[in-house]
Every structure is written in C-alpha cells, then in structure tokens.
Design a protein around this motif. Structure first.
Motif, PDB file in Angstrom:
ATOM      1  N   GLN A 221       0.827  -1.206   0.000  1.00 24.02           N
ATOM      2  CA  GLN A 221       0.000   0.000   0.000  1.00 24.02           C
ATOM      3  C   GLN A 221       0.864   1.259   0.000  1.00 24.02           C
ATOM      4  OE1 GLN A 221      -2.443  -0.547   3.480  1.00 24.02           O
ATOM      5  NE2 GLN A 221      -3.882  -1.919   2.438  1.00 24.02           N
TER       6      GLN A 221
ATOM      7  N   ASN B 264       2.629   1.582  -3.496  1.00 24.45           N
ATOM      8  CA  ASN B 264       1.684   2.065  -4.499  1.00 24.45           C
ATOM      9  C   ASN B 264       1.457   3.565  -4.365  1.00 24.45           C
ATOM     10  OD1 ASN B 264       1.189  -0.391  -5.817  1.00 24.45           O
ATOM     11  ND2 ASN B 264      -0.403  -0.981  -4.361  1.00 24.45           N
TER      12      ASN B 264
ATOM     13  N   SER C  57       2.524   6.528  -7.220  1.00 15.68           N
ATOM     14  CA  SER C  57       1.406   7.164  -7.906  1.00 15.68           C
ATOM     15  C   SER C  57       1.762   8.588  -8.310  1.00 15.68           C
ATOM     16  CB  SER C  57       0.163   7.162  -7.015  1.00 15.68           C
ATOM     17  OG  SER C  57       0.403   7.910  -5.841  1.00 15.68           O
TER      18      SER C  57
ATOM     19  N   ASP D 110       0.040  -2.334  -8.176  1.00 17.82           N
ATOM     20  CA  ASP D 110      -1.082  -1.940  -9.016  1.00 17.82           C
ATOM     21  C   ASP D 110      -0.615  -1.795 -10.470  1.00 17.82           C
ATOM     22  OD1 ASP D 110      -3.338  -0.879 -10.199  1.00 17.82           O
ATOM     23  OD2 ASP D 110      -3.687   0.615  -8.629  1.00 17.82           O
ATOM     24  N   ASP D 111      -1.260  -2.519 -11.392  1.00 16.74           N
ATOM     25  CA  ASP D 111      -0.884  -2.450 -12.807  1.00 16.74           C
ATOM     26  C   ASP D 111      -1.127  -1.082 -13.419  1.00 16.74           C
ATOM     27  OD1 ASP D 111      -0.091  -5.095 -12.801  1.00 16.74           O
ATOM     28  OD2 ASP D 111      -2.073  -5.839 -13.369  1.00 16.74           O
ATOM     29  N   ARG D 112      -1.972  -0.282 -12.812  1.00 19.22           N
ATOM     30  CA  ARG D 112      -2.275   1.046 -13.367  1.00 19.22           C
ATOM     31  C   ARG D 112      -1.193   2.072 -13.059  1.00 19.22           C
ATOM     32  NH1 ARG D 112      -7.968   1.628 -10.470  1.00 19.22           N
ATOM     33  NH2 ARG D 112      -6.603   0.819  -8.813  1.00 19.22           N
TER      34      ARG D 112
END
Length: 253
Positions: free
Chosen positions: A35, A38, A42, A64-66
């Motif tokens: 977490q 990520n 971001s 996270d793939d995004r």
C-alpha cells in the motif's frame, strides 16, 4: 570498505523469507508495504512510465498495474526455481539494462540481503533516467520488529541475518549518487506477534510515525553522481593515454 554481515546461501535464505512472509506477521507487513509503495509510485504521469521491480520474494510482491505502462521483474538465478514472474534472470550487481532506460525502480527488501548494498544502488542509479524515481523498502532498525530480529540473530535464523540499514545511511548513499530523498513513510506499527490475532488485525497508526517496523523511502534522481562509475573512469584513462591518442590520429590520417 564496509564489512557486511555474511548471508546464508540462497538455498537456505529464500525459503526462509518465503515462509516468514506467509506467517500472519509477514503477510500483514507485506500488505502494508504494498500500500505504501503504491502510494509512493502514484502520480499524474505514472501511466506512461516503465517500472523495474527487484524483490527477494517476486512471486508475492504485486503492485497496481495502473501505476505504469509496463512492469519488469528481474531476479537472481536462485529465485528462478521458485518464481514464475521473472522476465529475466541476472545478478543484482550487473543488471542487463541500458543506461537511463527505466523511469521507476522499486527495491523491495533487496539491499538487506545482497552481498554489497551500495554496489546495487550504483547499478540502479545507472539505469534510472534523470528525474526518475527510486523507491526502497526495508526493515526499520529502530522498531519492535527489529528487536524481534535481534532474537532471530542469536538463533542464527536466516531471515534475520540481514544488513541493518538506517534511513540516514541510505540517505547518505543516495546523496552521493545524485538522488534527493522526497519522502519516507512507515508501516506495521504493531508488535511482531502472530497470536493473538489482535496484533495483526487492529487498525494501523499513521504512516508518518517513525517507529513502524518497515519503511518506504522514495527519492528522485536530479544530478550525476559525485563519484564517477568504474567503467567511466576506465574509459577516461584510455582516452587520456598518449599512445592511444596518437594511434587514433594516425588512423584518421
């Protein structure tokens, strides 16, 4: 040169790491780490970036793939028999990627268990583009989890024969390599006990409190390192050699 704590062989160390991260404490640590990582990765332009992931447990370390356009997984030969997610097998000290070819790099519990962590950081610096991001995850040496590790060292547990790296030490290394630390977050503000379940299920404290069992440090590469890389120094010596310069002029004539 620094003398690092001797590690167990990969055949002993890697199974021990996998077993620990499957325990209630280890699973909670991993969840909170992912977490925080990520969150550190971001950003508005993250979807257009290439991410390199280096982890001691690559099959369980998922992001996270995004966050990026592509995630690249690299690992050692000893990890290939346990993980099916590796894109290439290599040595952490000699990564098979071109200079300034990746936008983001995540080091997940790698610096603690390699032969020479500073050498790995130099190799990572070589691959990151200017203004690229580096995220380092490790065990906080000033935490209850680290105290639990002292007991493990007395018992010669492979999991706890790791390098104890403080934030200040890593910050000094990164500064010499041209990085500027942007943020440090902490996770697992709990006692490292598998039972009762309260110790792994209660609500976590603020990620800004520095007593968490693990830290997630994010840094940005802004300038060239103060100490040139070894291969650059070797090339410089060759170019300054009079005989070589004379030979080059003769060839051009």
């Amino acid at each position: 040169m620094a003398r690092w704590r001797a590690q167990h062989s990969p055949d002993v160390l890697l199974p021990a790491l996998r077993q620990w991260f499957r325990s209630p404490v280890g699973s909670t640590v991993l969840k909170e780490e992912q977490q925080l990582i990520n969150r550190a990765l971001s950003g508005p332009s993250a979807a257009r970036r290439h991410l390199l992931k280096l982890s001691m447990i690559p099959e369980r370390f998922q992001l996270d793939d995004r966050l990026c356009q592509r995630q690249l997984h690299l690992g050692s030969a000893s990890q290939s028999g346990h993980s099916q997610v590796l894109d290439a097998v290599c040595d952490y000290h000699q990564l098979p990627l071109a200079n300034e070819s990746v936008d983001m790099v995540v080091l997940h519990h790698v610096l603690e268990f390699v032969e020479n962590p500073h050498t790995v950081l130099r190799e990572v610096e070589r691959m990151i583009v200017p203004h690229g991001k580096l995220v380092i995850c490790g065990i906080n040496p000033w935490s209850p989890l680290a105290l639990r590790g002292l007991m493990g060292r007395l018992r010669r547990s492979p999991m706890w024969q790791h390098h104890s790296l403080s934030i200040n030490r890593i910050n000094d290394w990164l500064s010499l390599l041209g990085f500027e630390v942007a943020d440090v977050q902490y996770g697992f503000h709990r006692l490292p006990l598998n039972s009762p379940g309260f110790f792994t299920t209660h609500r976590s404290l603020s990620s800004g409190l520095p007593m968490g069992g693990v830290f997630v440090l994010s840094a940005t590469k802004y300038r060239a390192p103060l100490t040139p890389a070894l291969d650059a120094r070797m090339r410089a010596k060759i170019l300054r050699h009079p005989a070589m310069l004379g030979a080059t002029r003769n060839i051009r004539q």
